[in-house]
Write a protein that holds these residues in place. Structure first.
Motif, mmCIF file in Angstrom:
data_model
loop_
_atom_site.group_PDB
_atom_site.id
_atom_site.type_symbol
_atom_site.label_atom_id
_atom_site.label_comp_id
_atom_site.label_asym_id
_atom_site.label_seq_id
_atom_site.Cartn_x
_atom_site.Cartn_y
_atom_site.Cartn_z
ATOM 1 N N VAL A 80 -23.087 -45.191 13.933
ATOM 2 C CA VAL A 80 -23.946 -44.733 15.039
ATOM 3 C C VAL A 80 -23.796 -45.657 16.241
ATOM 4 C CG1 VAL A 80 -26.346 -44.426 15.766
ATOM 5 C CG2 VAL A 80 -25.587 -43.577 13.531
ATOM 6 N N HIS A 81 -23.707 -46.957 15.993
ATOM 7 C CA HIS A 81 -23.553 -47.901 17.095
ATOM 8 C C HIS A 81 -22.217 -47.695 17.800
ATOM 9 C CE1 HIS A 81 -23.127 -52.020 18.946
ATOM 10 N NE2 HIS A 81 -24.313 -51.639 19.366
ATOM 11 N N THR A 82 -21.157 -47.492 17.036
ATOM 12 C CA THR A 82 -19.843 -47.227 17.632
ATOM 13 C C THR A 82 -19.869 -45.938 18.441
ATOM 14 O OG1 THR A 82 -18.773 -48.344 15.768
ATOM 15 C CG2 THR A 82 -17.397 -46.930 17.153
ATOM 16 N N PHE A 83 -20.515 -44.914 17.920
ATOM 17 C CA PHE A 83 -20.624 -43.642 18.637
ATOM 18 C C PHE A 83 -21.408 -43.820 19.942
ATOM 19 C CE2 PHE A 83 -22.963 -39.662 19.482
ATOM 20 C CZ PHE A 83 -21.881 -38.817 19.690
ATOM 21 N N SER A 84 -22.414 -44.648 19.928
ATOM 22 C CA SER A 84 -23.199 -44.904 21.139
ATOM 23 C C SER A 84 -22.352 -45.572 22.213
ATOM 24 C CB SER A 84 -24.415 -45.773 20.804
ATOM 25 O OG SER A 84 -25.264 -45.132 19.889
ATOM 26 N N ILE A 85 -21.516 -46.536 21.815
ATOM 27 C CA ILE A 85 -20.626 -47.184 22.778
ATOM 28 C C ILE A 85 -19.669 -46.160 23.381
ATOM 29 C CG2 ILE A 85 -18.900 -48.994 23.099
ATOM 30 C CD1 ILE A 85 -20.113 -50.384 20.638
ATOM 31 N N PHE A 86 -19.152 -45.289 22.527
ATOM 32 C CA PHE A 86 -18.243 -44.246 23.000
ATOM 33 C C PHE A 86 -18.927 -43.323 24.003
ATOM 34 C CE2 PHE A 86 -16.728 -39.842 22.383
ATOM 35 C CZ PHE A 86 -15.439 -39.992 22.888
ATOM 36 N N MET A 87 -20.154 -42.941 23.740
ATOM 37 C CA MET A 87 -20.865 -42.049 24.643
ATOM 38 C C MET A 87 -21.194 -42.727 25.974
ATOM 39 S SD MET A 87 -20.872 -39.212 23.151
ATOM 40 C CE MET A 87 -21.992 -38.258 24.169
ATOM 41 N N VAL A 88 -21.485 -44.014 25.936
ATOM 42 C CA VAL A 88 -21.714 -44.748 27.184
ATOM 43 C C VAL A 88 -20.434 -44.781 28.016
ATOM 44 C CG1 VAL A 88 -22.191 -47.025 28.163
ATOM 45 C CG2 VAL A 88 -23.625 -46.137 26.323
ATOM 46 N N ALA A 89 -19.304 -45.044 27.359
ATOM 47 C CA ALA A 89 -18.025 -45.064 28.069
ATOM 48 C C ALA A 89 -17.699 -43.691 28.653
ATOM 49 C CB ALA A 89 -16.912 -45.530 27.131
ATOM 50 N N ILE A 90 -17.952 -42.631 27.878
ATOM 51 C CA ILE A 90 -17.719 -41.265 28.363
ATOM 52 C C ILE A 90 -18.643 -40.955 29.540
ATOM 53 C CG2 ILE A 90 -18.062 -38.834 27.785
ATOM 54 C CD1 ILE A 90 -15.464 -39.822 26.765
ATOM 55 N N GLY A 91 -19.896 -41.351 29.430
ATOM 56 C CA GLY A 91 -20.841 -41.104 30.513
ATOM 57 C C GLY A 91 -20.447 -41.807 31.787
ATOM 58 N N GLN A 92 -19.995 -43.052 31.656
ATOM 59 C CA GLN A 92 -19.522 -43.791 32.830
ATOM 60 C C GLN A 92 -18.349 -43.060 33.465
ATOM 61 O OE1 GLN A 92 -20.903 -46.929 33.538
ATOM 62 N NE2 GLN A 92 -19.638 -47.467 35.281
ATOM 63 N N MET A 93 -17.407 -42.612 32.634
ATOM 64 C CA MET A 93 -16.232 -41.923 33.157
ATOM 65 C C MET A 93 -16.613 -40.599 33.810
ATOM 66 S SD MET A 93 -12.790 -40.752 31.120
ATOM 67 C CE MET A 93 -12.202 -42.432 30.998
ATOM 68 N N ALA A 94 -17.543 -39.863 33.209
ATOM 69 C CA ALA A 94 -17.958 -38.579 33.773
ATOM 70 C C ALA A 94 -18.609 -38.754 35.135
ATOM 71 C CB ALA A 94 -18.920 -37.874 32.812
ATOM 72 N N ALA A 95 -19.476 -39.764 35.269
ATOM 73 C CA ALA A 95 -20.133 -40.010 36.554
ATOM 74 C C ALA A 95 -19.116 -40.400 37.620
ATOM 75 C CB ALA A 95 -21.188 -41.101 36.391
ATOM 76 N N VAL A 96 -18.182 -41.263 37.248
ATOM 77 C CA VAL A 96 -17.157 -41.686 38.203
ATOM 78 C C VAL A 96 -16.266 -40.506 38.579
ATOM 79 C CG1 VAL A 96 -15.067 -43.094 38.425
ATOM 80 C CG2 VAL A 96 -17.166 -44.108 37.545
ATOM 81 N N PHE A 97 -15.979 -39.631 37.634
ATOM 82 C CA PHE A 97 -15.126 -38.477 37.911
ATOM 83 C C PHE A 97 -15.675 -37.649 39.060
ATOM 84 C CE2 PHE A 97 -14.378 -33.915 37.293
ATOM 85 C CZ PHE A 97 -12.992 -33.877 37.360
#
Length: 446
Positions: free
Chosen positions: A126-143
């Motif tokens: 779950v912790h690894t998945f949370s890090i992944f979602m934060v990274a995806i969210g950062q990328m989506a906002a920047v996109f």
């Protein structure tokens, strides 16, 4: 000396954008680096990767807070400094900014707390998945932000009618000609910001004490990331230059200091542009080197600055900024590969480097972030005098604020940004010196 409200607005907006550009790439790439550390810890069961994650997640948290602090003033300034902008492009910018904010709330806000504070409260998966979602969210906002930025350079998919843009083709708006190259440049700049930060901090630590296993692992990952990123910057930079020549020929001519239309010009490597006399003094040129300028489809000529009737970017600022950015990229490239070649057969241990080399690497700690600032300057200088390339000028969207108010705001923002950067540096070096949890040394008094 009197400075016009337009100039003060440009300086204030550039300052705020520069502050954000310093921390945003760092934050974006560190999220993916942390995901890599976490993944390696789970796959290899090596506690060194976990220790590297625990240290760098704190740096990420600092950079994230300052990224958020930098984005809020910028949004306010879009409405205050450039009061008429949304009336002109609101049909395009409104949804894109909305998607960026929504991406932050859906992805990052929901998972950031788990990433930062939940390592011992949730399962490793779950912790690894949370890090992944934060990274995806950062990328989506920047996109979505990069979509808007690149559309302002190449406004496709919308027509300027009755004083404002009306969208007729959203896919053309989103996937405009400059998007891919802008995304590539931002991703590589972010990778370099994180790589040189980790390399620089580790080199600074190596100058003061023996490194532990976790610090050596982080250094190895950063060296490899930096070496790859500097290589990929070359084709992406060339592609971006070609798109600029095609869609922003005035910007390309200003970058090359190409004053008069004619046959293929020589490329000016260095010199002192003189806008009054329309020439470059003390120039160093390469014959027939301006192929990236592009030719006019009808005349077949390279378009000089004389064809734009003064509606072109300021030659001096963009001329020098581009060359400083290229020079910094060369320095980073040489540094990354020299370090890579020297440590690859020594277990990527930075302690094998000389003290002079370690000092050099530590001095380049923020080279990637400064590269992001320079790219922001190139974009902002290159857009002048327009807010939307070829149609909406900055003069017609300028807000009603007086010079005195703008000067006071500029001073206040500058003081705030300097204070925040000093605080960031103090906390970064404190963490680098003492680690995550200060441990009392054996034999010392409590």
């Amino acid at each position: 000396m009197d400075i016009s409200p337009l100039q003060l607005a440009r300086i204030q907006f550039t300052g705020s954008a520069s502050f954000l550009a310093f921390f945003l790439p760092m934050t974006l790439a560190l999220a993916w680096v942390l995901l890599f550390f976490k993944w390696r810890a789970r796959v290899t069961r090596d506690p060194g990767w976990t220790a590297a994650y625990r240290f760098w997640v704190r740096v990420y948290a600092l950079a994230f807070v300052l990224t958020l602090a930098g984005s809020v003033p910028l949004l306010f300034q879009l409405g205050s400094l450039w009061a008429g902008l949304m009336d002109k492009i609101g049909n395009v910018a409104g949804p894109l900014i909305g998607y960026a904010v929504l991406s932050v709330f859906i992805f990052k806000s929901c998972f950031l707390g788990v990433m930062l504070f939940g390592q011992r409260r949730v399962s490793p998966a779950v912790h690894t998945f949370s890090i992944f979602m934060v990274a995806i969210g950062q990328m989506a906002a920047v996109f979505w932000v990069v979509v808007l930025q690149s559309w302002l350079e190449t406004p496709t998919g919308a027509r300027f009618f009755d004083g404002r843009y009306q969208v007729f083709d959203w896919p053309a708006v989103v996937f405009n000609p400059a998007l891919g190259w802008q995304l590539g440049l931002f991703a590589l700049t972010s990778a370099l910001a994180a790589a040189f930060l980790i390399m620089g901090v580790t080199a600074w630590q190596a100058l003061r004490r023996p490194l532990d296993h976790a610090e050596k692992l982080a250094f190895k990952a950063a060296v490899v990331l930096g070496a790859l990123a500097v290589v990929l910057q070359v084709p992406v930079g060339v592609g971006s230059a070609r798109v600029t020549a095609l869609h922003q020929p005035a910007k390309a001519a200003a970058v090359a200091a190409y004053w008069e239309t004619g046959a293929q010009p020589s490329f000016t490597l260095w010199g002192i542009p003189d806008s009054r006399q329309k020439r470059t003094r003390h120039d160093v040129t390469v014959a027939h080197g301006s192929t990236l300028l592009g030719q006019d489809a009808i005349t077949g000529q390279f378009q000089g600055l004389d064809t734009y009737s003064g509606m072109h970017p300021p030659v001096g600022p963009i001329f020098f900024t581009v060359r400083v950015a290229v020079l910094l990229a060369i320095v980073m490239g040489l540094t990354a590969w020299v370090v890579f070649l020297r440590v690859r057969n020594r277990g990527f241990d930075p302690s094998v480097l000389s003290r002079a080399s370690l000092r050099g690497v530590s001095l380049l700690m923020f080279a990637g972030s400064l590269s992001g600032v320079l790219h922001t300057w190139i974009y902002l200088f290159g857009m002048q005098p327009y807010a939307v390339n070829g149609t909406v000028t900055q003069t017609e969207i300028l807000g009603p604020a007086a010079s005195g108010s703008l000067a006071l705001a500029l001073t206040s923002y500058t003081a705030l940004y300097v204070l925040l950067i000093v605080a960031f540096l103090a906390m970064l070096f404190h963490a680098a010196r003492y680690g995550v949890i200060p441990v009392r040394k054996v034999g010392r008094a409590a």
